[in-house]
Design a protein around this motif. Sequence first.
Motif, mmCIF file in Angstrom:
data_model
loop_
_atom_site.group_PDB
_atom_site.id
_atom_site.type_symbol
_atom_site.label_atom_id
_atom_site.label_comp_id
_atom_site.label_asym_id
_atom_site.label_seq_id
_atom_site.Cartn_x
_atom_site.Cartn_y
_atom_site.Cartn_z
ATOM 1 N N ALA A 168 0.826 -1.208 0.000
ATOM 2 C CA ALA A 168 0.000 0.000 0.000
ATOM 3 C C ALA A 168 0.859 1.256 0.000
ATOM 4 O O ALA A 168 0.519 2.264 -0.634
ATOM 5 C CB ALA A 168 -0.925 -0.005 1.214
ATOM 6 N N ALA A 169 1.998 1.213 0.691
ATOM 7 C CA ALA A 169 2.864 2.390 0.799
ATOM 8 C C ALA A 169 3.328 2.879 -0.563
ATOM 9 O O ALA A 169 3.550 4.084 -0.759
ATOM 10 C CB ALA A 169 4.060 2.071 1.689
ATOM 11 N N GLN A 170 3.455 1.964 -1.516
ATOM 12 C CA GLN A 170 3.913 2.344 -2.849
ATOM 13 C C GLN A 170 2.868 3.170 -3.600
ATOM 14 O O GLN A 170 3.184 3.811 -4.606
ATOM 15 C CB GLN A 170 4.270 1.101 -3.664
ATOM 16 N N ARG A 171 1.633 3.151 -3.120
ATOM 17 C CA ARG A 171 0.562 3.870 -3.807
ATOM 18 C C ARG A 171 0.383 5.297 -3.288
ATOM 19 O O ARG A 171 -0.303 6.097 -3.920
ATOM 20 C CB ARG A 171 -0.757 3.096 -3.681
ATOM 21 N N PHE A 172 0.959 5.590 -2.132
ATOM 22 C CA PHE A 172 0.892 6.969 -1.641
ATOM 23 C C PHE A 172 1.755 7.858 -2.526
ATOM 24 O O PHE A 172 2.825 7.438 -2.988
ATOM 25 C CB PHE A 172 1.334 7.026 -0.179
ATOM 26 N N CYS A 173 1.301 9.078 -2.738
ATOM 27 C CA CYS A 173 1.925 9.926 -3.750
ATOM 28 C C CYS A 173 2.312 11.285 -3.161
ATOM 29 O O CYS A 173 2.021 11.597 -2.008
ATOM 30 C CB CYS A 173 0.961 10.130 -4.913
ATOM 31 N N SER A 174 2.953 12.087 -3.969
ATOM 32 C CA SER A 174 3.276 13.458 -3.587
ATOM 33 C C SER A 174 1.981 14.251 -3.400
ATOM 34 O O SER A 174 1.022 14.083 -4.167
ATOM 35 C CB SER A 174 4.137 14.096 -4.671
ATOM 36 N N GLN A 175 1.957 15.098 -2.383
ATOM 37 C CA GLN A 175 0.757 15.868 -2.067
ATOM 38 C C GLN A 175 1.042 17.366 -2.187
ATOM 39 O O GLN A 175 1.848 17.912 -1.438
ATOM 40 C CB GLN A 175 0.291 15.561 -0.645
ATOM 41 N N PRO A 176 0.375 18.060 -3.118
ATOM 42 C CA PRO A 176 0.546 19.512 -3.196
ATOM 43 C C PRO A 176 -0.042 20.198 -1.962
ATOM 44 O O PRO A 176 -1.093 19.794 -1.451
ATOM 45 C CB PRO A 176 -0.239 19.903 -4.451
ATOM 46 N N GLU A 177 0.635 21.247 -1.509
ATOM 47 C CA GLU A 177 0.114 22.018 -0.380
ATOM 48 C C GLU A 177 -1.221 22.674 -0.712
ATOM 49 O O GLU A 177 -2.057 22.890 0.154
ATOM 50 C CB GLU A 177 1.135 23.072 0.042
ATOM 51 N N GLY A 178 -1.428 22.990 -1.989
ATOM 52 C CA GLY A 178 -2.654 23.677 -2.389
ATOM 53 C C GLY A 178 -3.923 22.898 -2.146
ATOM 54 O O GLY A 178 -5.005 23.482 -2.059
ATOM 55 N N THR A 179 -3.810 21.574 -2.025
ATOM 56 C CA THR A 179 -4.985 20.770 -1.690
ATOM 57 C C THR A 179 -4.810 20.014 -0.370
ATOM 58 O O THR A 179 -5.570 19.097 -0.074
ATOM 59 C CB THR A 179 -5.317 19.770 -2.818
ATOM 60 N N ARG A 180 -3.826 20.407 0.410
ATOM 61 C CA ARG A 180 -3.639 19.810 1.739
ATOM 62 C C ARG A 180 -3.937 20.811 2.847
ATOM 63 O O ARG A 180 -4.744 20.543 3.736
ATOM 64 C CB ARG A 180 -2.218 19.273 1.920
ATOM 65 N N ALA A 181 -3.294 21.971 2.814
ATOM 66 C CA ALA A 181 -3.439 22.959 3.892
ATOM 67 C C ALA A 181 -4.688 23.803 3.651
ATOM 68 O O ALA A 181 -4.609 24.995 3.364
ATOM 69 C CB ALA A 181 -2.185 23.830 3.968
ATOM 70 N N LEU A 182 -5.836 23.163 3.773
ATOM 71 C CA LEU A 182 -7.099 23.806 3.434
ATOM 72 C C LEU A 182 -7.901 24.151 4.689
ATOM 73 O O LEU A 182 -7.786 23.481 5.717
ATOM 74 C CB LEU A 182 -7.939 22.887 2.544
ATOM 75 N N VAL A 183 -8.708 25.178 4.568
ATOM 76 C CA VAL A 183 -9.602 25.596 5.650
ATOM 77 C C VAL A 183 -10.997 25.757 5.067
ATOM 78 O O VAL A 183 -11.174 26.460 4.067
ATOM 79 C CB VAL A 183 -9.133 26.922 6.283
ATOM 80 N N ALA A 184 -11.981 25.099 5.649
ATOM 81 C CA ALA A 184 -13.364 25.216 5.181
ATOM 82 C C ALA A 184 -14.045 26.422 5.825
ATOM 83 O O ALA A 184 -13.791 26.746 6.984
ATOM 84 C CB ALA A 184 -14.136 23.943 5.506
ATOM 85 N N GLU A 185 -14.887 27.054 5.046
ATOM 86 C CA GLU A 185 -15.736 28.152 5.530
ATOM 87 C C GLU A 185 -17.181 27.714 5.349
ATOM 88 O O GLU A 185 -17.614 27.440 4.238
ATOM 89 C CB GLU A 185 -15.463 29.440 4.729
ATOM 90 N N TRP A 186 -17.914 27.637 6.456
ATOM 91 C CA TRP A 186 -19.280 27.148 6.351
ATOM 92 C C TRP A 186 -20.230 27.928 7.241
ATOM 93 O O TRP A 186 -19.805 28.665 8.131
ATOM 94 C CB TRP A 186 -19.349 25.656 6.663
#
Length: 250
Positions: A168-186
């Motif tokens: 499974a570890a081989q399937r984890f990929c690079s993660q852009p900050e633009g879709t990781r460090a997110l904050v929801a407004e609701w």
Amino acid sequence: MPEPVNKPTFVLIHGAWAGSWVWDALKPELEAAGHRVLALDMPGNPQHPATAEDISMAGCMAHIAAACAEIEGPLLLVGHSGGGVIATQAAEMLAERVVGVAYLAGMMLPSGLGFAELTTELMQRHPEAAGIWPHLHWAEDRQSSTVPPEAVCEIFLQDLPREQTMAAAQRFCSQPEGTRALVAEWTAERFGRLPRLYVEATEDRSVVLAAQRKMQALVPGAQVVSLACGHVPQVVQTAAVAEALLAFAK
């Protein structure tokens, strides 16, 4: 005339460094119960290449809106880990169609609060709340990160056999900050009125239990199902997760 669509479609949103593959075991369980299932890859994932502009919360929302526009009937959003932030924002956007939001060891946060802010405060009493952060490998420009295979084994999937975990570890990929460090407004009028389910993972080493319980306290009102497992319950306790989601869907 076609029969009305009554059962909600499950819209499954993966967390950071993962992809739609993380739902492979769960998806057939939900489909067997008569539900349609949509497992999406977020912008910036290798399965969904995107421009820098689309690697953002706005890009995620546009992707989800377009995918859901092709589906008839109600939606039930499911967010795993950091995908919980995206699920929250999507529920706010599509509140008229959403019948519930479920979090699997997910980031269920107050409007305007980021997970990094929550964990910074928690780490004063719970150093383990740092989770995966100390293990990350960063690109030179700090705009993306990867999780080393050993950290996947020890932090994300410690409750699977070693051979299965390394695969499974081989399937984890690079993660852009633009879709990781997110904050929801609701708002209370949209996301705030929707039923919620929180599936907590008591042995989680990434979104640790103290963080999960803190989020439940900050955004109260969710049904809670507690599973004795690590960070990826849909993989290690698939049947129990399916049972919880199907009961919630009713």
